[in-house]
Design a protein around this motif. Structure first.
Motif, PDB file in Angstrom:
ATOM      1  N   LYS A   1      22.187  32.867   6.582  1.00 61.54           N
ATOM      2  CA  LYS A   1      21.587  32.077   7.650  1.00 61.54           C
ATOM      3  C   LYS A   1      20.080  32.059   7.455  1.00 61.54           C
ATOM      4  O   LYS A   1      19.458  33.095   7.237  1.00 61.54           O
ATOM      5  CB  LYS A   1      21.942  32.695   9.007  1.00 61.54           C
ATOM      6  N   ILE A   2      19.497  30.868   7.509  1.00 59.70           N
ATOM      7  CA  ILE A   2      18.046  30.730   7.490  1.00 59.70           C
ATOM      8  C   ILE A   2      17.649  29.785   8.614  1.00 59.70           C
ATOM      9  O   ILE A   2      18.491  29.110   9.201  1.00 59.70           O
ATOM     10  CB  ILE A   2      17.524  30.194   6.132  1.00 59.70           C
ATOM     11  N   TRP A   3      16.368  29.726   8.896  1.00 58.70           N
ATOM     12  CA  TRP A   3      15.838  28.827   9.922  1.00 58.70           C
ATOM     13  C   TRP A   3      14.979  27.755   9.260  1.00 58.70           C
ATOM     14  O   TRP A   3      14.293  28.024   8.264  1.00 58.70           O
ATOM     15  CB  TRP A   3      14.988  29.595  10.921  1.00 58.70           C
ATOM     16  N   ILE A   4      15.009  26.565   9.840  1.00 56.10           N
ATOM     17  CA  ILE A   4      14.097  25.509   9.404  1.00 56.10           C
ATOM     18  C   ILE A   4      13.460  24.873  10.628  1.00 56.10           C
ATOM     19  O   ILE A   4      14.114  24.683  11.662  1.00 56.10           O
ATOM     20  CB  ILE A   4      14.807  24.437   8.545  1.00 56.10           C
ATOM     21  N   GLY A   5      12.173  24.579  10.495  1.00 57.23           N
ATOM     22  CA  GLY A   5      11.444  23.908  11.558  1.00 57.23           C
ATOM     23  C   GLY A   5      10.743  22.668  11.033  1.00 57.23           C
ATOM     24  O   GLY A   5      10.249  22.659   9.901  1.00 57.23           O
TER      25      GLY A   5
ATOM     26  N   VAL B   1      10.903  23.247  20.715  1.00 59.58           N
ATOM     27  CA  VAL B   1       9.812  24.028  21.291  1.00 59.58           C
ATOM     28  C   VAL B   1       8.647  23.078  21.543  1.00 59.58           C
ATOM     29  O   VAL B   1       8.088  22.512  20.604  1.00 59.58           O
ATOM     30  CB  VAL B   1       9.377  25.168  20.350  1.00 59.58           C
ATOM     31  N   ALA B   2       8.302  22.882  22.800  1.00 62.55           N
ATOM     32  CA  ALA B   2       7.149  22.040  23.138  1.00 62.55           C
ATOM     33  C   ALA B   2       5.872  22.800  22.795  1.00 62.55           C
ATOM     34  O   ALA B   2       5.690  23.949  23.200  1.00 62.55           O
ATOM     35  CB  ALA B   2       7.176  21.692  24.622  1.00 62.55           C
ATOM     36  N   LEU B   3       4.996  22.169  22.017  1.00 60.79           N
ATOM     37  CA  LEU B   3       3.756  22.820  21.581  1.00 60.79           C
ATOM     38  C   LEU B   3       2.628  22.519  22.558  1.00 60.79           C
ATOM     39  O   LEU B   3       2.578  21.433  23.148  1.00 60.79           O
ATOM     40  CB  LEU B   3       3.392  22.362  20.175  1.00 60.79           C
ATOM     41  N   PRO B   4       1.691  23.456  22.729  1.00 55.99           N
ATOM     42  CA  PRO B   4       0.648  23.290  23.748  1.00 55.99           C
ATOM     43  C   PRO B   4      -0.437  22.300  23.334  1.00 55.99           C
ATOM     44  O   PRO B   4      -0.720  22.113  22.150  1.00 55.99           O
ATOM     45  CB  PRO B   4       0.070  24.700  23.877  1.00 55.99           C
ATOM     46  N   ILE B   5      -1.030  21.670  24.333  1.00 58.07           N
ATOM     47  CA  ILE B   5      -2.262  20.907  24.152  1.00 58.07           C
ATOM     48  C   ILE B   5      -3.271  21.419  25.173  1.00 58.07           C
ATOM     49  O   ILE B   5      -2.889  21.848  26.271  1.00 58.07           O
ATOM     50  CB  ILE B   5      -2.047  19.393  24.308  1.00 58.07           C
ATOM     51  N   LEU B   6      -4.520  21.392  24.800  1.00 56.80           N
ATOM     52  CA  LEU B   6      -5.563  21.938  25.664  1.00 56.80           C
ATOM     53  C   LEU B   6      -6.026  20.895  26.665  1.00 56.80           C
ATOM     54  O   LEU B   6      -6.128  19.705  26.348  1.00 56.80           O
ATOM     55  CB  LEU B   6      -6.735  22.428  24.822  1.00 56.80           C
TER      56      LEU B   6
ATOM     57  N   VAL C   1       7.236  31.938  17.977  1.00 59.64           N
ATOM     58  CA  VAL C   1       8.620  31.649  17.602  1.00 59.64           C
ATOM     59  C   VAL C   1       9.008  32.450  16.366  1.00 59.64           C
ATOM     60  O   VAL C   1      10.063  33.085  16.316  1.00 59.64           O
ATOM     61  CB  VAL C   1       8.806  30.143  17.352  1.00 59.64           C
ATOM     62  N   GLN C   2       8.137  32.419  15.362  1.00 64.12           N
ATOM     63  CA  GLN C   2       8.401  33.124  14.114  1.00 64.12           C
ATOM     64  C   GLN C   2       8.672  34.602  14.358  1.00 64.12           C
ATOM     65  O   GLN C   2       9.557  35.205  13.727  1.00 64.12           O
ATOM     66  CB  GLN C   2       7.203  32.966  13.173  1.00 64.12           C
ATOM     67  N   ALA C   3       7.940  35.192  15.278  1.00 68.58           N
ATOM     68  CA  ALA C   3       8.073  36.618  15.550  1.00 68.58           C
ATOM     69  C   ALA C   3       9.441  36.993  16.109  1.00 68.58           C
ATOM     70  O   ALA C   3       9.847  38.161  16.054  1.00 68.58           O
ATOM     71  CB  ALA C   3       6.979  37.065  16.518  1.00 68.58           C
ATOM     72  N   THR C   4      10.164  36.018  16.640  1.00 63.41           N
ATOM     73  CA  THR C   4      11.485  36.289  17.218  1.00 63.41           C
ATOM     74  C   THR C   4      12.616  36.139  16.208  1.00 63.41           C
ATOM     75  O   THR C   4      13.762  36.487  16.519  1.00 63.41           O
ATOM     76  CB  THR C   4      11.764  35.344  18.410  1.00 63.41           C
ATOM     77  N   LEU C   5      12.330  35.607  15.012  1.00 62.55           N
ATOM     78  CA  LEU C   5      13.372  35.303  14.040  1.00 62.55           C
ATOM     79  C   LEU C   5      13.511  36.429  13.020  1.00 62.55           C
ATOM     80  O   LEU C   5      12.521  36.889  12.454  1.00 62.55           O
ATOM     81  CB  LEU C   5      13.045  33.989  13.320  1.00 62.55           C
ATOM     82  N   LYS C   6      14.741  36.829  12.770  1.00 62.61           N
ATOM     83  CA  LYS C   6      15.001  37.912  11.818  1.00 62.61           C
ATOM     84  C   LYS C   6      15.297  37.384  10.419  1.00 62.61           C
ATOM     85  O   LYS C   6      15.099  38.096   9.433  1.00 62.61           O
ATOM     86  CB  LYS C   6      16.171  38.759  12.309  1.00 62.61           C
TER      87      LYS C   6
END
Length: 269
Positions: free
Chosen positions: A155-159, A128-133, A182-187
């Protein structure tokens, strides 16, 4: 310029023997113990040896801690300064772990970014490319994200991530907002670790704390590596009810990088 894109870049190696443990605690609730490490490796360049790459020292630091999951930052892949090698692949192969490299930007003829190492299979890996201002002249940043298939079928997620260091908290807040999406999409349960370039009490870490629970609250410093004064490297998790923190340590290894690595032992319910 606001950048928020999704790219896929997957690289894996063969797994070694699992060290994950499952126990039954109070109320007969099964709990899996996970040892999680975060380490900004400074592309394998010890601060005391300018332009010298000592990736074996980095590998030795990780091996000594015997982690199940590792988040790495400042990883070089095929850059000239690191001898054109794939650092993520070499580290993973020598440790017998699966791996995933997340490119943040082009650098010195190759790629530069973050990585995930795992003793367990990695699934659905993505960058996931993170934004820069606009106007902040900041380096591109990324979140490497992967699902982990544990031996018990969970199953777990790691970032793994490395937030902006230019002293502009607006960039870090925008990057944390992107991570929140991103977090909001993970169950499933989600672990995040990395170099957040901000200290507890800052607006950035307050935002992190609104999204995740850190494995330390009164966190020991991790930077600089000699006479450390700032805690800027963290491991965090969500949801809070699914995890218990058994330990959190800052490893006093002062040769291999300009950051001290951190290791947390977590119980996953």
């Amino acid at each position: 310029m606001n950048r928020l894109t999704f790219l896929v870049s997957c690289f894996f190696v063969v797994l070694g023997v699992s060290a994950c443990k499952t126990t039954t605690g109070a109320n007969n609730q099964k709990e899996t113990t996970l040892r999680v490490m975060s380490y900004n490796i400074r592309h394998g360049n010890p601060p005391s040896k300018p332009k010298f790459i000592d990736l074996d020292a980095t590998i030795a630091v990780i091996r000594q801690q015997n982690p199940d999951l590792v988040a790495l930052q400042e990883v070089d892949v095929h850059t000239k300064r690191s001898g054109g090698v794939d650092q993520a692949k070499i580290i993973a192969e020598k440790l017998g772990m699966y791996y995933f490299f997340g490119k943040a930007l082009d650098y010195d003829g190759g790629d530069y970014g973050v990585a995930i190492l795992s003793k367990f299979p990695l699934l659905d890996a993505q960058v996931v490319a993170l934004p820069i201002l606009e106007g902040t002249n900041a380096e591109l940043r990324a979140l490497a994200l992967a699902a982990v298939q544990l031996p018990n079928g969970q199953k777990i997620w790691i970032g793994s991530t490395h937030l902006d260091e230019k002293g502009n908290p607006a960039n870090r807040l925008a990057q944390l907002d992107a991570i929140a999406k991103v977090q909001a999409t993970l169950k499933e349960p989600f672990l995040i670790a990395g170099d957040f370039n901000a200290t507890p009490g800052s607006e950035s870490i307050q935002r992190l704390d609104a999204l995740f629970t850190r494995t330390c609250q009164d966190c020991a410093p991790t930077f600089p590596v000699i006479n450390s004064t700032k805690a800027i490297d963290f491991i965090a998790y969500t949801p809070a009810a699914r995890f218990t923190v058994k330990s959190h340590l800052v490893i006093q290894e002062t040769y291999a990088s300009d950051h001290l690595p951190i290791v947390a032992e977590l119980g996953l319910k």
